[in-house]
Design an enzyme around this catalytic site. Sequence first.
Site, short mmCIF file in Angstrom:
data_model
loop_
_atom_site.label_atom_id
_atom_site.label_comp_id
_atom_site.label_asym_id
_atom_site.label_seq_id
_atom_site.Cartn_x
_atom_site.Cartn_y
_atom_site.Cartn_z
N GLU A 50 -26.06 9.77 -22.33
CA GLU A 50 -27.60 11.17 -23.43
C GLU A 50 -28.22 11.18 -21.85
O GLU A 50 -29.22 10.67 -21.69
CB GLU A 50 -28.05 10.79 -24.36
CG GLU A 50 -27.25 10.87 -25.38
CD GLU A 50 -27.71 10.55 -26.87
OE1 GLU A 50 -29.07 11.20 -26.70
OE2 GLU A 50 -27.49 11.01 -27.82
N GLU A 72 -29.29 5.23 -33.38
CA GLU A 72 -30.26 4.40 -33.19
C GLU A 72 -30.21 4.11 -34.34
O GLU A 72 -31.17 3.91 -35.48
CB GLU A 72 -30.93 5.65 -33.28
CG GLU A 72 -31.18 6.50 -32.08
CD GLU A 72 -31.42 7.56 -31.20
OE1 GLU A 72 -32.66 8.19 -32.65
OE2 GLU A 72 -31.45 8.51 -30.34
#
Lengths: 349, 144
Positions: free
Chosen positions: A262, A156
Site C-alpha cells: 500500500e 492488521e
Amino acid sequence: MRKGAFHFILGLFCCVACKPEYSNHCNPKENALKERVNFKVGVAVDHDLLGFDLAYEELVQSQFNSLSPENAMKASYIHPASDQFDWYLADRLVNFAENHGMRFHGHTLIWHQQLPEWIENFAGDREQWRALLEQHIKTIVNRYKGRVAAWDVVNEAFVEDGSLRNSIWYQHLGASYIRLAFEYAHEADPDALLFYNDYNLAQNPLKRKAVIRYLEEMKLAGVPIDGIGCQFHINIHFPEVSDLNKCMEEVCQAGFKLHISELDIALNPFSRSMPQPKEADLKRQADRYLAVFKAFDRQPNLLKYGITMWGLSDADSWIPSYFNREDYPLLFDGNYQAKAAYCKLIESL
Amino acid sequence: MTRFSILILLCMACFGLKAQVGISYYPFQSEVGINSNVDKLLWGDLRLASNTFYGNITTETNVMWNVKRYQKVSVYTGLGANFNFFNAAGDLPITNGYAAFAGCRFRFSKAWPGLQLAFELSPYFNTSFSGGTLRSSLGLAYQF
C-alpha cells in the site's frame, strides 16, 4: 598516499555534485512504469473511477500490471448481509484486470474495519463465528478461484506493541482466527498465494519482529502462508531508508514473499497548511520512491511479489480525507499529470 | 550541510592517514568500525553497516572529542554524518543524515589494556532535520 586519498574523496564529491537535477518533463503516454522493473507494479483502484473516468482507466492500464481493489472486496461492500454477497463491484475490477492482462490481488478477506453492521452485531457463539468466518472466506475465494492470484487473508491483526489486536474476530475466536482464515482460503483455492498484511512494519521493529515470529511459527505448523504485505504508508520525513531496507530484508530472510502492498509517501504528516506541494518536498518524495523501488529490487527474485501503489493520483488518495489535511502522496497529481516522483522512477530505474 | 559532510569526511581522511588505529563492533546494530587513537583529544571514527545488501551499506563518519579521560574510562562527544556511497550510482542523495554522540569507553581488562566496552547515545536526524531517532549502541572495541 595522503594526497591520493584526498583527491579520491574530492573526486567522489565532484561526481555527485555534477549529477543532473531531476526533471519533471516526462510523459506517461510515452513511458510505462511497469516496463522499467522486473517485478509487478500494481495500483489500488477506486471502483467509482475505474470504468467511469477514461483518463484514470488509461493511466491504470498503461502504467501498472497488477490491480488491487481499494475497497470493493472489503466485507462491508462484498458481504453486506448475512445471506447476501454483492459481486458487482469486485466482478468489474477482476474483469478489468483480466481484459488488460493484469494480475489481480485480492484485498482483503479478514479485517476489523469496514465490516457490515450485521457482522458487528452478530450474536453467535464461538462455533457460529467460526462458521461465519469459513463461509465468508470460502464463498469469496471460491468465486474468484483461478482469477485472483493472491489474497490479503488477514489484515492488521497486530497492534504496535507486538501483541494481537483485540478485534471482533479475536474476541469471538481467539488467536485461532488467523490460522483458520489461512486454512479456509487455501482450501477454497490451493493455487492462490496467501498474504498477511499490516502497517508500520518498517517504522516499528517491535511489531515487525512479533509479526514475523508469529507467522514463522504458523508456517512451521503447516499453515499455508506465502507472504507478508508491508503497507508502507510512509512520508518524506520518516522512517529512514535504512529502516525500510531492514524491514524488506527481514521479511525475505524469514522466507516470506514480500509485497509492498500500500505504498504512498506523504508530504504533510504534521498536517500543516499546504495548498500547494513545495518543490523541495516533491524532490524528497521522488528520492524516497526511488529508494523504495531500488531496495525492493535488491531482494531475491523468488520473493519479490511486487509493489502496489495505494491509489493512482493525489485526488483519489485516502490520506487527505482520512487525516483531514492537504497532502500529495502519489505518483500523479489530481489532473493525472506525472509528478517528480514518477519522472524520477522512469529516469532512474 | 553538504559542506559539513565534506568536512567530516576530510577530517576522517586526515585522522585515518596518520593515526594509530582501533577497531570496534556493535553487534546489536550490525556495525563494524575503525577509528584513530581514542586516547587523543580528537579522534575519528568510521562505521560500516554489515549484514545487508551491498547497495544498502551505509558509512558513518564521525569526529569525536574526548571530554574527560581517566585511567579506565574516557567520556566523549561527537558529530558525524551518515552516507550511502552506492546511492551515487543510483541517482539518489548520498548523505542520509547526521548524528550527534555522547558516549564512554571502559577499559575493563588489565590483561588486555586495548580492549574496551563502548556505550553510546546518539540522536540521529535526516538531512532536513525533520525526523530522526535516538539510537543507543553497545559494542566492543580494541585499540592497537
